[in-house]
Scaffold this motif. Structure first.
Motif, short mmCIF file in Angstrom:
data_model
loop_
_atom_site.label_atom_id
_atom_site.label_comp_id
_atom_site.label_asym_id
_atom_site.label_seq_id
_atom_site.Cartn_x
_atom_site.Cartn_y
_atom_site.Cartn_z
N VAL A 25 54.43 23.89 22.21
CA VAL A 25 54.33 25.34 22.03
C VAL A 25 53.15 25.64 21.13
O VAL A 25 53.05 25.11 20.02
N ALA A 26 52.24 26.48 21.60
CA ALA A 26 51.06 26.86 20.80
C ALA A 26 51.47 27.91 19.78
O ALA A 26 52.08 28.93 20.13
N LEU A 27 51.17 27.66 18.51
CA LEU A 27 51.43 28.61 17.43
C LEU A 27 50.10 29.19 16.99
O LEU A 27 49.23 28.47 16.46
N VAL A 28 49.91 30.49 17.23
CA VAL A 28 48.64 31.15 16.92
C VAL A 28 48.89 32.14 15.79
O VAL A 28 49.68 33.08 15.94
N THR A 29 48.22 31.93 14.66
CA THR A 29 48.42 32.78 13.49
C THR A 29 47.09 33.40 13.08
O THR A 29 46.09 32.69 12.93
N VAL A 30 47.09 34.71 12.92
CA VAL A 30 45.90 35.43 12.45
C VAL A 30 46.12 35.76 10.98
O VAL A 30 47.02 36.51 10.63
N GLN A 31 45.30 35.15 10.12
CA GLN A 31 45.41 35.38 8.69
C GLN A 31 44.42 36.47 8.27
O GLN A 31 43.36 36.63 8.86
N SER A 32 44.78 37.22 7.25
CA SER A 32 43.86 38.21 6.68
C SER A 32 43.77 37.97 5.19
O SER A 32 44.78 37.90 4.50
N SER A 33 42.54 37.80 4.70
CA SER A 33 42.36 37.60 3.27
C SER A 33 42.48 38.93 2.54
O SER A 33 42.22 39.99 3.10
N SER A 34 42.91 38.87 1.31
CA SER A 34 43.14 40.08 0.53
C SER A 34 41.88 40.91 0.43
O SER A 34 40.81 40.42 0.09
N GLY A 35 42.00 42.19 0.75
CA GLY A 35 40.88 43.11 0.64
C GLY A 35 39.97 43.13 1.85
O GLY A 35 39.08 43.96 1.93
N SER A 36 40.16 42.22 2.80
CA SER A 36 39.30 42.19 3.98
C SER A 36 39.76 43.22 4.98
O SER A 36 40.95 43.40 5.20
N PRO A 37 38.83 43.90 5.64
CA PRO A 37 39.23 44.85 6.67
C PRO A 37 39.80 44.14 7.88
O PRO A 37 39.41 43.02 8.20
N ARG A 38 40.76 44.74 8.54
CA ARG A 38 41.35 44.16 9.73
C ARG A 38 40.60 44.66 10.96
O ARG A 38 40.11 45.78 10.99
N GLU A 39 40.56 43.82 11.97
CA GLU A 39 39.90 44.22 13.21
C GLU A 39 40.77 45.24 13.93
O GLU A 39 41.93 45.00 14.21
N GLU A 40 40.19 46.40 14.20
CA GLU A 40 40.92 47.47 14.85
C GLU A 40 40.05 48.12 15.92
O GLU A 40 38.82 48.04 15.88
N TRP A 41 40.71 48.74 16.88
CA TRP A 41 40.03 49.50 17.92
C TRP A 41 40.54 50.92 17.88
O TRP A 41 41.71 51.16 17.58
N THR A 42 39.68 51.86 18.16
CA THR A 42 40.08 53.26 18.17
C THR A 42 39.93 53.82 19.59
O THR A 42 39.10 53.35 20.37
N VAL A 43 40.75 54.83 19.89
CA VAL A 43 40.71 55.48 21.20
C VAL A 43 39.80 56.68 21.12
O VAL A 43 39.87 57.48 20.19
N SER A 44 38.94 56.82 22.11
CA SER A 44 38.02 57.95 22.16
C SER A 44 38.80 59.26 22.22
O SER A 44 39.84 59.36 22.89
N ALA A 45 38.31 60.28 21.53
CA ALA A 45 38.97 61.58 21.54
C ALA A 45 38.76 62.30 22.87
O ALA A 45 39.56 63.15 23.26
N ALA A 46 37.69 61.95 23.59
CA ALA A 46 37.40 62.61 24.87
C ALA A 46 37.77 61.69 26.02
O ALA A 46 37.38 60.52 26.05
N PRO A 47 38.53 62.18 27.01
CA PRO A 47 38.90 61.34 28.16
C PRO A 47 37.71 61.05 29.06
O PRO A 47 36.80 61.88 29.19
N GLN A 48 37.71 59.89 29.70
CA GLN A 48 36.69 59.56 30.68
C GLN A 48 36.94 60.28 32.00
O GLN A 48 36.01 60.62 32.73
#
Length: 332
Positions: A25-48
């Motif tokens: 079983v593959a165990l995949v863990t994403v660690q975040s160091s203290s104070g580091s920004p997290r990778e995020e995506w935002t949705v466009s306010a205008a529809p395509q």
């Protein structure tokens, strides 16, 4: 109307996951160091693109699903009219198939589960327990009834690359459901199964914690019981997605998602190093005010506050709200 939105990444640090193996079983863990920004995506306010609406002369009602076709067209299951609607990539109505009913090519609650080849839509009607195949241009092709050995509710979740379908989740309540069940907080198990596209059982994917519910059981004079079930505030409930090779499920107690293969064997566990948001008084007050606003009767606020004081409120918010698997295999 239905809008298609675009996503783009924010300026943030990409965190490399740690991958280990435990008994296959593959165990995949994403660690975040203290104070580091997290990778995020935002949705466009205008529809395509916007589908339906007053300008098109086609109002959408009770949309259950939509899918992009390889040539850029978009198919939508509009349960309000019992139809499958096909639009061009820029939102123009092209074709409509079916209507509300019980005959061939008719549906009560259609939902597009996936695509076979370039043009054939796989459509589930959970109310009629039936799978239909519909050509995006030419319309209805054929259908199969789901065999009774598959438990209700027959809610379709997606199609594996091998052509089998995942169904299940939720709960089915009957006249005797209240027997042996106490009023109050309850989180019953829910299950998912695999069937072929002719409605026959293939395999069991497993049982998982279901929705957090507030149960009310009432004993009736004839010896029967009556039961109602409502989601508790900030309820945790399973969210699932089907990729080509794996079924992903997260039950939201933690930042963890499990991936099982079509035989129900665990293959991967995804974990994020994030904490949970505590449920505060301000969250509860906002929910109460929203319910008062929805009712349009401020005089009922004391009644609603009493209700919230009597039901179970969790200590933390759900870890996340939804789960998606992209065609690339990435989990969102």
């Amino acid at each position: 109307s239905l809008a298609a939105l675009a996503c783009s990444p924010t300026d943030s640090q990409v965190m490399a996951p740690q991958v280990t193996d435990s008994a296959g079983v593959a165990l995949v863990t994403v660690q975040s160091s203290s104070g580091s920004p997290r990778e995020e995506w935002t949705v466009s306010a205008a529809p395509q693109v916007v589908l339906g609406g007053e300008e098109s002369g086609l109002e959408l009602y009770r949309v259950t699903s939509a899918i992009s076709l390889p040539d850029g067209r978009i198919a939508v299951a509009n349960a309000g009219s019992g139809q499958l609607l096909v639009f061009s990539g820029d939102g123009r109505p092209l074709q409509s198939h079916g209507r509300t009913g019980e005959g061939p090519g008719e549906w009560k609650r259609p939902s597009i589960v996936g695509l076979l080849g370039q043009d054939t839509l796989v459509v589930m009607d959970s109310e009629q327990r039936r799978i239909s195949f519909v050509h995006s241009q030419n319309g209805f092709l054929t259908s199969h009834r789901i065999e009774d050995t598959l438990r209700s509710p027959a809610t379709a979740r997606g199609i594996f690359a091998n052509g089998t379908m995942v169904v299940g989740g939720g709960h089915s309540w009957g006249p005797s459901s209240g027997e042996g069940t106490a009023s109050g907080y309850n989180r019953p198990l829910t299950s998912y199964q695999v069937m072929d596209l002719e409605g026959r059982f293939v395999s069991e994917l497993g049982h998982f914690p279901g929705a957090e519910l507030d149960i009310t059981v009432i004993a009736l004079p004839d010896g029967e019981t009556s039961m109602s079930a409502d989601l508790i505030p900030f309820a945790k409930l399973p969210t699932v997605a089907v990729g080509d090779e794996l079924f992903f499920v997260g039950t939201k107690e933690t930042w963890e998602i499990k991936g099982v293969d079509p035989n129900g064997d665990l293959r991967i566990v995804l974990r994020w190093d994030r904490g949970l948001t505590p449920v505060g008084r301000d969250h509860i007050d906002a929910l109460i005010q929203q319910e008062v606003s929805d009712l349009g009767d401020p005089s009922r606020e004391p009644e609603i506050r009493r209700k919230f004081a009597e039901i179970h409120v969790p200590e933390t918010m759900p870890a996340f709200s939804s789960l998606l698997v992209a065609p690339s295999g990435n989990v969102w």
